[in-house]
Design a protein around this motif. Structure first.
Motif: not given
Length: 96
Positions: A74-80
């Motif tokens: 998943f993605t969060i804060y611009g990170y995968r």
């Protein structure tokens, strides 16, 4: 252009089996950004809960369902974020 499997993670974060995977994800990102884990939601304007169900995620990963046949991503804060093994978080750039 390289595929995702050819790209190296920005961080490989190992954690022990007693740590909930959702906590490990936050710690991994905080380590990468060199901030306290509690500061991430303020810095980015959202929490992990805004993106996924942390308890469902923890159950999925901790039950040992993550293996060569199943990858959680998943993605969060611009990170995968990618979980391929039950006690390792891989953090890639360019997630959002």
């Amino acid at each position: 252009m390289s595929s995702d499997s050819d790209r190296r993670p920005l961080l490989e974060y190992d954690y022990d089996a007693d740590t909930p995977p959702s906590v490990a994800v936050i710690r991994a990102i905080a380590t990468l950004e060199e901030v306290d884990p509690t500061a991430l939601s303020t810095k980015h304007g959202q929490t992990l809960f805004d993106r996924i169900d942390p308890s469902g995620f923890d159950t999925l990963v901790q039950k040992g369902t993550v293996s060569n046949d199943l990858v959680v991503e998943f993605t969060i804060y611009g990170y995968r974020i990618r979980i391929e093994e039950p006690t390792r978080v891989l953090v890639y750039g360019g997630g959002e």
